[in-house]
Design a protein around this motif. Sequence first.
Motif, PDB file in Angstrom:
ATOM      1  N   LEU A 136      39.287  46.120  45.908  1.00 35.41           N
ATOM      2  CA  LEU A 136      40.068  46.099  44.662  1.00 35.41           C
ATOM      3  C   LEU A 136      40.529  47.481  44.246  1.00 35.41           C
ATOM      4  CD1 LEU A 136      38.005  43.637  42.415  1.00 35.41           C
ATOM      5  CD2 LEU A 136      39.926  43.163  43.952  1.00 35.41           C
ATOM      6  N   LEU A 137      39.820  48.514  44.698  1.00 31.03           N
ATOM      7  CA  LEU A 137      40.040  49.828  44.090  1.00 31.03           C
ATOM      8  C   LEU A 137      41.421  50.406  44.379  1.00 31.03           C
ATOM      9  CD1 LEU A 137      36.411  51.161  44.413  1.00 31.03           C
ATOM     10  CD2 LEU A 137      37.699  51.008  42.279  1.00 31.03           C
ATOM     11  N   PRO A 183      44.330  48.669  45.065  1.00 29.15           N
ATOM     12  CA  PRO A 183      45.300  47.991  44.179  1.00 29.15           C
ATOM     13  C   PRO A 183      45.158  48.401  42.710  1.00 29.15           C
ATOM     14  CG  PRO A 183      44.328  46.425  45.715  1.00 29.15           C
ATOM     15  CD  PRO A 183      43.606  47.717  45.922  1.00 29.15           C
ATOM     16  N   MET A 184      43.938  48.657  42.246  1.00 32.68           N
ATOM     17  CA  MET A 184      43.767  49.126  40.858  1.00 32.68           C
ATOM     18  C   MET A 184      44.427  50.492  40.657  1.00 32.68           C
ATOM     19  SD  MET A 184      39.858  47.976  40.046  1.00 32.68           S
ATOM     20  CE  MET A 184      39.666  49.138  38.701  1.00 32.68           C
ATOM     21  N   GLN A 193      47.918  50.128  39.879  1.00 34.58           N
ATOM     22  CA  GLN A 193      48.149  49.791  38.465  1.00 34.58           C
ATOM     23  C   GLN A 193      48.039  51.041  37.589  1.00 34.58           C
ATOM     24  OE1 GLN A 193      49.189  46.893  37.344  1.00 34.58           O
ATOM     25  NE2 GLN A 193      49.052  45.887  39.326  1.00 34.58           N
TER      26      GLN A 193
END
Lengths: 396, 396
Positions: free
Chosen positions: B268-269, B271-272, B275
Amino acid sequence: MINEEYKAMLGGKSVIRELSEYATSRGAEIGYQNVFDYSLGNPSVPAPKSFTDAMVDLYENGDPVAIHGYSPSLGIPSVKDAIAENLNERFGMAYTGNHIFPTTGAAGALSHAMRAVTKPGDEIITFAPYFPEYQPYVKGAGAKLTIVPADTENFQINFDAFEAALNPNVQVVLINTPNNPSGAVYSADTLKRLAAILTAKQVEYGHDIFLISDEPYREIVFDGATQPYPASFYANSLTCYSWSKSLSLPGERIGYVAVNPTATDADLLVPMMGQISRGTGHNCPPSSIQLGVAKVIDQTADLNVYETNMNLLYDALTGIGFDVVRPGGTFYIFPKALEDDAVAFCMKAKEYDLILVPSDSFGVPGYFRMAYCIDTEKVKRSIPVFEKFAHEVYGL
Amino acid sequence: MINEEYKAMLGGKSVIRELSEYATSRGAEIGYQNVFDYSLGNPSVPAPKSFTDAMVDLYENGDPVAIHGYSPSLGIPSVKDAIAENLNERFGMAYTGNHIFPTTGAAGALSHAMRAVTKPGDEIITFAPYFPEYQPYVKGAGAKLTIVPADTENFQINFDAFEAALNPNVQVVLINTPNNPSGAVYSADTLKRLAAILTAKQVEYGHDIFLISDEPYREIVFDGATQPYPASFYANSLTCYSWSKSLSLPGERIGYVAVNPTATDADLLVPMMGQISRGTGHNCPPSSIQLGVAKVIDQTADLNVYETNMNLLYDALTGIGFDVVRPGGTFYIFPKALEDDAVAFCMKAKEYDLILVPSDSFGVPGYFRMAYCIDTEKVKRSIPVFEKFAHEVYGL
């Protein structure tokens, strides 16, 4: 622990990106030439040869230590001077290099400009239809974005709705002309009226209101017209620019903020943006690209294809029976959908391999955006498909 | 209105920048060759010819629309893959391209990494001596930076002070090895002990603690040694890198975050971080530079001059009577000043045109930093000046 707020954002994918990814995967199935992908605003014309030549000259004949060395944190002085002189010549401004802050594209420019003239909790007003990425930029600054409903007659400014929205918490008005997604070019009359309202409201509220003007499409204006320069109408103006479109360099992330020399604290704003950079890890755009664009400051890529495509699409769509405001610039067109639900309309178009972006994320329901920065040949091939789609689904 | 917080920051100029500007203006008076400017960490060796050739090849033979087009928001896949493979080969890791987030240098990398694994109010611990720009990066993330006092014996980690500083609010431990300003290279023993403490504290506190490792000097290690790879010792590791030093490209703003595949929420990191970019206007480093560094991923500039300079200075300074820990890498040396007040010491050295940076802003009193990324010839000429200064002012 990982940040839950950013983790939660992973759900909210951009509609435009999603459609673009669909177009790519559909292209893998049936050949990308058969997918009429109007989703993404990625320039289709090459950077001018003069830019390529300038970069090769830098690399081959320059001193690598100088070309690739740290840029001063407020930008390379010779580059800042070149930008200021070019703007002064073209728009009768009085910038010096000290009023120019080079940034990583318009995204960097807007993010710095917003932080410089708001504090968390302040309100920023913009006008529908608007570029959806304004939302994260505003949120990143800790401010709140208010959307004024569109003037759907001609996509200039809905002044009645604007005046109703104004209040003492508004610190910034954000405009984008030529406009993504409508293609509208704000007229001198629009800009004059906007400036007059802001000037009066500054007095009434007893504080500055800054105009942040986002102008990456400045040089893509049709019918031999030009974009009136917003900052020339209003003192408290921060002009945000990117060479993404004019030089077809979107991936190089190069742009600037120009602070109007007549703005309040004009001499402080660029050094303040340098401080803002330290907290975001921005630290100036690449030195070599700064030097490269300065060498071709008065040039553009060959942008004629966008006008050719616009005319083809405008004529075809109006001929089919679409309700369309003729774009004055950009490489977007923003017709009314053939039913109220723009998402449903675009989903039906997808069945014909027409990839259109529903207008909802631009703050206007019932329209769709087409990015016609694609080959003219493909635009031409898409027209009979549009005709078929409108006929079979909507009986036109 | 303009933002008062950023306006107030305008007072606080960086000591290093101020000294560097003094050196430049003094150079205009007496000739820059006569100013022994050890202030700024700006690499003095050229980028390797292979990089120049790769860029010229891209410009001359590539498709400009592809080279200069938007990078995907998480980076160009082929570039991410090349970085992952290179790290896996060298350090026995198991990265895929999906664990790599290209950034605008180490500044961008650190800013993204910190935001990804903290929330406002969280505590980040780092070790003195430390790079002063960590302060704005941490502040930008809304976190709080705690400085653990230095191990002045050998500039590894003062573990007693570290264990005393740990508390449940600590979410990140930030290290920098090889270290700016001390030149220390954290040993495998240091990294093992650090990892063991963090592993135990994660259990005790019931939450993850991330190790953020800042490694722009990774390839500048002396005596044929190498820097043990911190992420190979600890699962929850985010490795921040820049090619500024290894390829001598500081102005090109190109680096990455590598997320250890064994970290919590490793997938996830990245893609985070995409953001996070949206809110800061970062939007990926330049496409052409991403492609360029990927072509020379296993190369460096000729970095030997730094070791030559270090040996000259270390021998000269110890000969004069300075108390110096011998640097294991970087292009910095961090001797003890000849009086307790490092600022007073550096002001006196300035009278001899020796531009040295007092250690106070690095979180250690009584030392000074020399950035010896300058010509060896100038290093040699500075030695008798040092001798004269130490003799005349301090009787050595």
